[in-house]
Design a protein around this motif. Structure first.
Motif, PDB file in Angstrom:
ATOM      1  N   ILE A  97       6.254   3.481 -33.231  1.00  0.00           N
ATOM      2  CA  ILE A  97       6.323   2.045 -32.981  1.00  0.00           C
ATOM      3  C   ILE A  97       5.196   1.281 -33.673  1.00  0.00           C
ATOM      4  O   ILE A  97       5.168   0.058 -33.640  1.00  0.00           O
ATOM      5  N   VAL A  98       4.261   2.004 -34.286  1.00  0.00           N
ATOM      6  CA  VAL A  98       3.116   1.368 -34.946  1.00  0.00           C
ATOM      7  C   VAL A  98       3.502   0.964 -36.367  1.00  0.00           C
ATOM      8  O   VAL A  98       4.207   1.694 -37.066  1.00  0.00           O
ATOM      9  N   SER A  99       3.045  -0.180 -36.805  1.00  0.00           N
ATOM     10  CA  SER A  99       3.400  -0.669 -38.137  1.00  0.00           C
ATOM     11  C   SER A  99       2.822   0.230 -39.223  1.00  0.00           C
ATOM     12  O   SER A  99       1.782   0.869 -39.051  1.00  0.00           O
ATOM     13  N   GLY A 100       3.519   0.275 -40.360  1.00  0.00           N
ATOM     14  CA  GLY A 100       3.072   1.086 -41.484  1.00  0.00           C
ATOM     15  C   GLY A 100       1.700   0.688 -41.984  1.00  0.00           C
ATOM     16  O   GLY A 100       0.903   1.553 -42.371  1.00  0.00           O
ATOM     17  N   GLU A 101       1.407  -0.611 -41.968  1.00  0.00           N
ATOM     18  CA  GLU A 101       0.106  -1.063 -42.454  1.00  0.00           C
ATOM     19  C   GLU A 101      -1.039  -0.483 -41.636  1.00  0.00           C
ATOM     20  O   GLU A 101      -2.061  -0.068 -42.187  1.00  0.00           O
ATOM     21  N   ARG A 102      -0.878  -0.450 -40.308  1.00  0.00           N
ATOM     22  CA  ARG A 102      -1.946   0.047 -39.451  1.00  0.00           C
ATOM     23  C   ARG A 102      -2.127   1.562 -39.615  1.00  0.00           C
ATOM     24  O   ARG A 102      -3.255   2.063 -39.633  1.00  0.00           O
ATOM     25  N   ILE A 103      -1.007   2.277 -39.727  1.00  0.00           N
ATOM     26  CA  ILE A 103      -1.098   3.718 -39.950  1.00  0.00           C
ATOM     27  C   ILE A 103      -1.768   3.999 -41.290  1.00  0.00           C
ATOM     28  O   ILE A 103      -2.634   4.883 -41.400  1.00  0.00           O
ATOM     29  N   HIS A 104      -1.386   3.265 -42.314  1.00  0.00           N
ATOM     30  CA  HIS A 104      -1.988   3.401 -43.645  1.00  0.00           C
ATOM     31  C   HIS A 104      -3.504   3.267 -43.576  1.00  0.00           C
ATOM     32  O   HIS A 104      -4.244   4.085 -44.139  1.00  0.00           O
ATOM     33  N   ASP A 105      -3.979   2.239 -42.869  1.00  0.00           N
ATOM     34  CA  ASP A 105      -5.420   1.998 -42.798  1.00  0.00           C
ATOM     35  C   ASP A 105      -6.151   3.165 -42.156  1.00  0.00           C
ATOM     36  O   ASP A 105      -7.216   3.590 -42.638  1.00  0.00           O
ATOM     37  N   GLU A 106      -5.602   3.704 -41.055  1.00  0.00           N
ATOM     38  CA  GLU A 106      -6.280   4.802 -40.363  1.00  0.00           C
ATOM     39  C   GLU A 106      -6.258   6.083 -41.185  1.00  0.00           C
ATOM     40  O   GLU A 106      -7.250   6.823 -41.231  1.00  0.00           O
ATOM     41  N   ILE A 107      -5.148   6.365 -41.842  1.00  0.00           N
ATOM     42  CA  ILE A 107      -5.074   7.570 -42.667  1.00  0.00           C
ATOM     43  C   ILE A 107      -6.085   7.505 -43.801  1.00  0.00           C
ATOM     44  O   ILE A 107      -6.805   8.473 -44.097  1.00  0.00           O
ATOM     45  N   GLU A 108      -6.173   6.347 -44.448  1.00  0.00           N
ATOM     46  CA  GLU A 108      -7.109   6.209 -45.563  1.00  0.00           C
ATOM     47  C   GLU A 108      -8.556   6.290 -45.097  1.00  0.00           C
ATOM     48  O   GLU A 108      -9.410   6.853 -45.785  1.00  0.00           O
ATOM     49  N   ASN A 172       6.776   3.090 -46.989  1.00  0.00           N
ATOM     50  CA  ASN A 172       6.837   2.817 -45.558  1.00  0.00           C
ATOM     51  C   ASN A 172       5.470   2.490 -44.985  1.00  0.00           C
ATOM     52  O   ASN A 172       5.363   1.705 -44.029  1.00  0.00           O
ATOM     53  N   LEU A 173       4.428   3.084 -45.541  1.00  0.00           N
ATOM     54  CA  LEU A 173       3.078   2.827 -45.068  1.00  0.00           C
ATOM     55  C   LEU A 173       2.389   1.704 -45.849  1.00  0.00           C
ATOM     56  O   LEU A 173       1.188   1.489 -45.725  1.00  0.00           O
ATOM     57  N   ARG A 174       3.163   1.012 -46.647  1.00  0.00           N
ATOM     58  CA  ARG A 174       2.721  -0.199 -47.335  1.00  0.00           C
ATOM     59  C   ARG A 174       1.547   0.050 -48.287  1.00  0.00           C
ATOM     60  O   ARG A 174       0.627  -0.773 -48.396  1.00  0.00           O
ATOM     61  N   TYR A 175       1.584   1.178 -48.983  1.00  0.00           N
ATOM     62  CA  TYR A 175       0.590   1.398 -50.027  1.00  0.00           C
ATOM     63  C   TYR A 175       0.876   0.449 -51.186  1.00  0.00           C
ATOM     64  O   TYR A 175       2.029   0.079 -51.442  1.00  0.00           O
ATOM     65  N   SER A 176      -0.159   0.069 -51.894  1.00  0.00           N
ATOM     66  CA  SER A 176       0.007  -0.827 -53.036  1.00  0.00           C
ATOM     67  C   SER A 176       0.756  -0.106 -54.153  1.00  0.00           C
ATOM     68  O   SER A 176       0.805   1.130 -54.199  1.00  0.00           O
ATOM     69  N   LYS A 177       1.314  -0.888 -55.063  1.00  0.00           N
ATOM     70  CA  LYS A 177       2.012  -0.288 -56.202  1.00  0.00           C
ATOM     71  C   LYS A 177       1.069   0.579 -57.018  1.00  0.00           C
ATOM     72  O   LYS A 177       1.451   1.639 -57.515  1.00  0.00           O
ATOM     73  N   ALA A 178      -0.174   0.137 -57.153  1.00  0.00           N
ATOM     74  CA  ALA A 178      -1.155   0.907 -57.923  1.00  0.00           C
ATOM     75  C   ALA A 178      -1.431   2.254 -57.254  1.00  0.00           C
ATOM     76  O   ALA A 178      -1.512   3.292 -57.928  1.00  0.00           O
ATOM     77  N   ASP A 179      -1.581   2.257 -55.916  1.00  0.00           N
ATOM     78  CA  ASP A 179      -1.823   3.509 -55.197  1.00  0.00           C
ATOM     79  C   ASP A 179      -0.609   4.427 -55.275  1.00  0.00           C
ATOM     80  O   ASP A 179      -0.737   5.650 -55.394  1.00  0.00           O
ATOM     81  N   ARG A 180       0.589   3.852 -55.212  1.00  0.00           N
ATOM     82  CA  ARG A 180       1.800   4.675 -55.324  1.00  0.00           C
ATOM     83  C   ARG A 180       1.873   5.345 -56.693  1.00  0.00           C
ATOM     84  O   ARG A 180       2.147   6.537 -56.801  1.00  0.00           O
TER      85      ARG A 180
END
Length: 223
Positions: A97-108, A172-180
Motif C-alpha cells: 500500500i506504500v507509494s513507489g516513491e517512498r519505497i524508492h527513497d528508503e531502498i536507495e 514502479n518505484l519511480r526511478y528517474s530515466k537516467a537511473d533506469r
C-alpha cells in the motif's frame, strides 16, 4: 521538518525496546540522531517510558517503517528483537500500500550506507525482499553489500531479473530515466553464464554475457 517531542520520545522508546545495540553508543543517542529531534511545544501528555509503541501498531500505521528498520539496523549497528522481526514478517505484505516513491527513497538510503548487509538480510528474513520482488537476489546479498557504489548494489539486486522485469521494477518505484538507463547498462555489462558466481563478477565493469531469467513478483505472468 520538526517533529513533536512526544512523537520523538515514542520513537526513542520504540528503538530502546525493540533493538539491541552491541556497540558503546547508547540506543537512546542513536534514536535521537535517527529521528532528528527538534524542540517543540507538547500539546498533550508525553508517552510513558514504560509503554513503548508496539511494532505491530507502528508498522500497521505506516508500513514504510519496516524499510526504515532495515536501514536503521546497519546505520546504527542495531539488532532487532524477536517481537520486531515477527511483526515485520506478519505485516510485510502491507508494503504493497506504500507509494513507489517512498519505497524508492528508503531502498536507495539503505544501499547508500557503508555496509548495508544486515539491513538486506532483515529484508530477506522478514519476507520484505520477496514483497519487493527481489527474492531471486537472496543468495547474493553479502556480495551485493560488498560492492562499492549504490548504483552497483542496485544493479546486483536486479541482476537475476529479465530486462523487462528490471524496467518495470524501476518504473514502479519511480526511478528517474537516467537511473533506469544506468542500471540496465550495468546489468547488461555484467551478465554471466548460468552457474557463474556473482562474487567473481565486477558489477561496475562492462561485459557481454547473460544470466538466466527469473520471474519477479513485480511482473505478472504473461497471458
Amino acid at each position: 521538518i520538526a517533529m513533536s517531542l512526544a512523537g520523538a520520545l515514542i520513537r526513542v522508546h520504540f528503538v530502546k525496546a525493540h533493538f539491541g545495540r552491541p556497540s558503546a553508543v547508547p540506543a537512546t543517542v542513536a534514536a535521537l540522531l535517527l529521528v532528528g529531534v527538534a524542540t517543540a511545544i507538547v500539546p498533550r501528555p508525553l508517552p510513558s517510558p514504560g509503554t513503548p509503541l508496539d511494532p505491530a501498531i507502528s508498522f500497521t500505521d505506516d508500513p514504510l517503517r519496516m524499510l526504515r528498520a532495515a536501514r536503521f539496523i546497519p546505520r546504527f549497528d542495531l539488532v532487532p528483537n524477536t517481537e520486531l522481526l515477527a511483526s515485520a514478517t506478519e505485516l510485510a505484505g502491507r508494503l504493497d500500500i506504500v507509494s513507489g516513491e517512498r519505497i524508492h527513497d528508503e531502498i536507495e538510503k539503505l544501499l547508500a550506507l557503508p555496509s548495508p548487509g544486515s539491513g538486506l538480510h532483515f529484508l530477506l528474513d522478514t519476507g520484505l525482499l520477496a514483497v519487493l520482488g527481489l527474492e531471486a537476489a537472496a543468495p547474493t546479498l553479502d556480495a551485493v553489500a560488498a560492492l562499492a557504489t549504490p548504483g552497483g548494489r542496485r544493479a546486483a539486486l536486479l541482476l537475476a531479473l529479465s530486462d523487462d522485469q528490471i524496467a518495470e521494477f524501476l518504473s514502479n518505484l519511480r526511478y528517474s530515466k537516467a537511473d533506469r538507463r544506468s542500471t540496465l547498462r550495468i546489468v547488461a555489462g555484467v551478465r554471466a553464464p548460468a552457474g557463474h558466481d556473482i562474487d567473481a563478477v565486477d558489477i561496475e565493469a562492462p561485459g557481454t554475457t547473460v544470466v538466466p531469467h527469473h520471474r519477479s513478483r513485480c511482473q505478472a505472468p504473461s497471458a
